[in-house]
Design an enzyme around this catalytic site. Structure first.
Site, PDB file in Angstrom:
ATOM      1  CD  GLU A 150      -0.832  -1.560   6.474  1.00 13.63           C
ATOM      2  OE1 GLU A 150      -1.993  -1.466   6.954  1.00 13.63           O
ATOM      3  OE2 GLU A 150      -0.151  -0.936   5.844  1.00 13.63           O
ATOM      4  CB  THR A 206      -6.815   7.580   4.504  1.00 11.87           C
ATOM      5  OG1 THR A 206      -5.639   6.555   4.559  1.00 11.87           O
ATOM      6  CG2 THR A 206      -6.743   8.580   3.158  1.00 11.87           C
ATOM      7  N   GLY A 240      -8.543   3.403  10.874  1.00 12.66           N
ATOM      8  CA  GLY A 240      -9.227   4.610  10.395  1.00 12.66           C
ATOM      9  C   GLY A 240      -8.035   5.666  10.501  1.00 12.66           C
ATOM     10  CB  THR A 276       0.101  10.290   1.186  1.00 14.32           C
ATOM     11  OG1 THR A 276      -0.609   9.644   0.192  1.00 14.32           O
ATOM     12  CG2 THR A 276       1.234   9.106   1.815  1.00 14.32           C
TER      13      THR A 276
HETATM   14  C1  LIG Z   1      -9.614   0.152  -1.681  1.00 16.31           C
HETATM   15  C2  LIG Z   1      -8.865   1.201  -0.587  1.00 16.31           C
HETATM   16  C3  LIG Z   1      -9.124   0.564   0.913  1.00 16.31           C
HETATM   17  C4  LIG Z   1      -8.465   1.657   1.664  1.00 16.31           C
HETATM   18  N1  LIG Z   1      -8.430   1.127   2.864  1.00 16.31           N
HETATM   19  C5  LIG Z   1      -8.077   2.002   3.874  1.00 16.31           C
HETATM   20  C6  LIG Z   1      -8.314   1.687   5.410  1.00 16.31           C
HETATM   21  O1  LIG Z   1      -8.888   0.920   5.594  1.00 16.31           O
HETATM   22  N2  LIG Z   1      -8.064   2.596   6.177  1.00 16.31           N
HETATM   23  C7  LIG Z   1      -7.044   3.812   5.845  1.00 16.31           C
HETATM   24  O2  LIG Z   1      -6.685   4.713   6.562  1.00 16.31           O
HETATM   25  N3  LIG Z   1      -6.975   4.186   4.428  1.00 16.31           N
HETATM   26  C8  LIG Z   1      -7.581   3.257   3.689  1.00 16.31           C
HETATM   27  N4  LIG Z   1      -7.284   3.533   2.479  1.00 16.31           N
HETATM   28  C9  LIG Z   1      -6.377   4.759   1.764  1.00 16.31           C
HETATM   29  C10 LIG Z   1      -5.057   4.217   1.317  1.00 16.31           C
HETATM   30  O3  LIG Z   1      -4.193   4.256   2.408  1.00 16.31           O
HETATM   31  C11 LIG Z   1      -4.867   5.757   0.363  1.00 16.31           C
HETATM   32  O4  LIG Z   1      -5.575   5.802  -0.615  1.00 16.31           O
HETATM   33  C12 LIG Z   1      -3.344   5.893   0.057  1.00 16.31           C
HETATM   34  O5  LIG Z   1      -2.384   5.903   1.197  1.00 16.31           O
HETATM   35  C13 LIG Z   1      -3.175   7.020  -0.908  1.00 16.31           C
HETATM   36  O6  LIG Z   1      -3.517   8.128  -0.311  1.00 16.31           O
HETATM   37  P1  LIG Z   1      -4.409   9.242  -1.170  1.00 16.31           P
HETATM   38  O7  LIG Z   1      -5.571   8.308  -1.664  1.00 16.31           O
HETATM   39  O8  LIG Z   1      -4.839  10.218  -0.058  1.00 16.31           O
HETATM   40  O9  LIG Z   1      -3.511   9.777  -2.138  1.00 16.31           O
HETATM   41  P2  LIG Z   1      -2.767  11.022  -2.150  1.00 16.31           P
HETATM   42  O10 LIG Z   1      -1.863  11.350  -0.814  1.00 16.31           O
HETATM   43  O11 LIG Z   1      -3.717  12.298  -2.574  1.00 16.31           O
HETATM   44  O12 LIG Z   1      -1.717  10.818  -3.392  1.00 16.31           O
HETATM   45  C14 LIG Z   1      -2.311  10.723  -4.803  1.00 16.31           C
HETATM   46  C15 LIG Z   1      -1.059  10.442  -5.629  1.00 16.31           C
HETATM   47  O13 LIG Z   1      -0.040  11.262  -5.316  1.00 16.31           O
HETATM   48  C16 LIG Z   1       1.248  10.537  -5.194  1.00 16.31           C
HETATM   49  N5  LIG Z   1       1.910  11.456  -4.278  1.00 16.31           N
HETATM   50  C17 LIG Z   1       1.407  12.162  -3.160  1.00 16.31           C
HETATM   51  N6  LIG Z   1       2.426  12.943  -2.679  1.00 16.31           N
HETATM   52  C18 LIG Z   1       3.405  12.596  -3.358  1.00 16.31           C
HETATM   53  C19 LIG Z   1       4.801  12.884  -3.017  1.00 16.31           C
HETATM   54  N7  LIG Z   1       5.427  13.794  -2.290  1.00 16.31           N
HETATM   55  N8  LIG Z   1       5.695  12.530  -4.203  1.00 16.31           N
HETATM   56  C20 LIG Z   1       5.496  11.740  -5.022  1.00 16.31           C
HETATM   57  N9  LIG Z   1       4.114  11.394  -5.062  1.00 16.31           N
HETATM   58  C21 LIG Z   1       3.285  11.636  -4.255  1.00 16.31           C
HETATM   59  C22 LIG Z   1       0.908   9.272  -4.320  1.00 16.31           C
HETATM   60  O14 LIG Z   1       1.774   8.255  -4.445  1.00 16.31           O
HETATM   61  C23 LIG Z   1      -0.503   8.976  -5.146  1.00 16.31           C
HETATM   62  O15 LIG Z   1      -0.129   8.168  -6.285  1.00 16.31           O
HETATM   63  C24 LIG Z   1      -7.590   2.795   1.269  1.00 16.31           C
HETATM   64  C25 LIG Z   1      -7.535   2.963  -0.096  1.00 16.31           C
HETATM   65  C26 LIG Z   1      -8.353   2.247  -1.051  1.00 16.31           C
HETATM   66  C27 LIG Z   1      -8.510   2.816  -2.297  1.00 16.31           C
END
Ligand SMILES: Cc1cc2nc3c(=O)[nH]c(=O)nc-3n(C[C@H](O)[C@H](O)[C@H](O)COP(=O)(O)OP(=O)(O)OC[C@H]3O[C@@H](n4cnc5c(N)ncnc54)[C@H](O)[C@@H]3O)c2cc1C
Length: 386
Positions: free
Chosen positions: A244, A124, A122, A130
């Site tokens: 990973e 995100t 856990g 991110t």
């Molecule tokens: C099916 C699924 C399973 C998952 N399982 C897990 C889990 O088990 N545990 C867990 O902790 N998380 C999990 N995640 C979360 C996943 O790690 C995040 O969705 C991923 O890291 C992206 O984060 P975000 O969705 O908050 O996107 P955001 O951080 O909101 O980013 C959105 C977009 O903007 C871009 N972006 C953001 N900042 C920048 C920047 N500075 N420069 C350029 N581009 C940028 C990103 O590349 C992305 O494409 C899961 C996600 C999914 C969809």
């Protein structure tokens, strides 16, 4: 598709033999029902494949990352989706590297045998995305317990796991010298937590991937469930990322080979305008290009494994392998669906399912942009953007 045998052929054959017991129809049916592939994951666990990285002294097989990655590759290459179980293979790395002897003795043998599943991590949160240092979930020490409040999102396999590794802030952001300090990781007993302090809300999504929102309201965790030192959790999570990334790269490579196999066969057999569609260079070239890209990603994946297994720095290679492999499998997926024509959209060909599954890896567990940012700033030394 002809591929030169490598030194992992025995391992590949063994994993393939197990996977062959679960044909396309099994995975298709599970996908349609949005169910969990319980029998498949049980079979992998019983055979010991998911305990590949656990040292033998704790009941695992003590294999290297290269072998572990071959297992993940073969799972995806068989038409299955390792996303249902890959957490069991790598989440325990945090415990292995930073847990106390007592914690390792307690958890690792049970994880190795499959008695306990540690499938969930856990990290995100909805508001931080991110930017992990901005997480708002807090763990406050009160006597012999930590009290957790906050929210997580996209936390996978919670309903099919016994334990979760949780990242929470133990010192407020405003009180730390560096934003990466003051976060800690804990082992959370999920079934216990669901009874008191943690609510789980499943997120319906494009893939058959069990993932959830979690809400913590005064969830109590015994202080002995803290892993390593308080405040160092972010570093511990980062330490696990190279393994990973490399394992996910291997899954993408497995997907890539699967798409190339399927489309090559289909394009050789499907006759339109009086000849196989694969006789047209407009069809051949995207498939050949995908093959080249998957093969190149494969080399980078084994380079990352080699460095990791030799305890050398491999951040650049692991990230680049993930980037190349996710891109290559997606290109292969596009070629595969395109040259299946309308049939690519029919469930019974499995192409649309694998297409959805492989698309995820451009976003999770790390998005492509963040890998580019890592390479730009940490490898090339360009100015930091965040
Ligand atoms: C099916 C699924 C399973 C998952 N399982 C897990 C889990 O088990 N545990 C867990 O902790 N998380 C999990 N995640 C979360 C996943 O790690 C995040 O969705 C991923 O890291 C992206 O984060 P975000 O969705 O908050 O996107 P955001 O951080 O909101 O980013 C959105 C977009 O903007 C871009 N972006 C953001 N900042 C920048 C920047 N500075 N420069 C350029 N581009 C940028 C990103 O590349 C992305 O494409 C899961 C996600 C999914 C969809």
């Amino acid at each position: 598709m002809k591929a030169a045998p490598d030194r992992y052929q025995d391992l590949r054959d063994a994993v393939r033999a197990l996977c062959a017991q679960f044909p396309d129809s099994y995975h298709r049916d599970i996908d349609a029902k949005r169910a969990y592939p319980e029998a498949f994951v049980d079979a992998l666990t019983t055979a010991g494949w998911l305990a590949a990285l656990i040292p033998t002294e704790y009941g695992g097989s003590g294999l290297g990352l290269a072998e572990a990655s071959v297992i993940m590759e073969e799972i995806n290459r068989s038409g299955a989706n390792a996303g249902a179980c890959h957490g069991q293979m790598y989440n325990m790395g945090t415990l292995l590297r930073h847990g106390s002897d007592a914690q390792k003795q307690l958890y690792l043998p049970k994880i190795a045998s499959g008695e306990w599943r540690l499938q969930s991590m856990g990290v995100t949160e909805p508001t931080s995305g991110t930017d992990t240092t901005k997480i708002r979930t807090t763990a406050v020490k009160r006597g012999d317990r930590y009290v957790v409040n906050g929210q997580k999102v996209w936390i996978s396999r919670v309903q099919h796991s016994d334990w979760m590794i949780l990242l929470a802030r133990t010192t407020p952001l405003a009180e730390v010298k560096k934003k990466t300090e003051g976060m800690s990781i804990f082992m959370v007993d999920l079934r216990q937590a669901e009874k008191s302090g943690m609510a789980v809300r499943p997120i319906a999504n494009m893939v058959n991937h069990e993932t959830n929102e979690l809400f913590f309201e005064n969830l109590e965790i015994p202080a002995e469930n803290l892993i390593g030192q308080e405040g160092k959790g972010f570093k511990y999570i980062l330490d696990g990322l190279n393994a990973e990334r490399t394992l996910i790269a291997a899954e993408c490579i497995g997907d890539g080979w699967w798409f190339i196999d399927r489309v090559t066969k289909y394009a050789s057999e499907r006759v339109v305008f009086g000849r196989p569609i694969g006789q047209n260079q407009g069809v051949q070239f995207p498939i050949a290009e995908s093959y080249i890209e998957v093969a190149a990603a494969n080399l980078m994946r084994f380079r990352a494994c080699e460095l990791f297994d030799a305890h050398q720095p491999c951040g650049a290679e692991a990230n680049m392998a993930k980037y190349l492999a996710a891109k290559a499998s997606w290109e292969a997926a596009n070629a595969c669906i395109q040259f299946h024509g309308g049939f690519g959209f029919a469930d019974e060909y499995d192409v649309e399912r694998k297409f959805r599954e492989t698309r995820l890896y451009q976003v999770a567990p790390i998005s492509t942009n963040l890998i580019l940012s890592y390479v730009a700033e940490h490898v090339l030394g360009l100015p930091r953007s965040f």
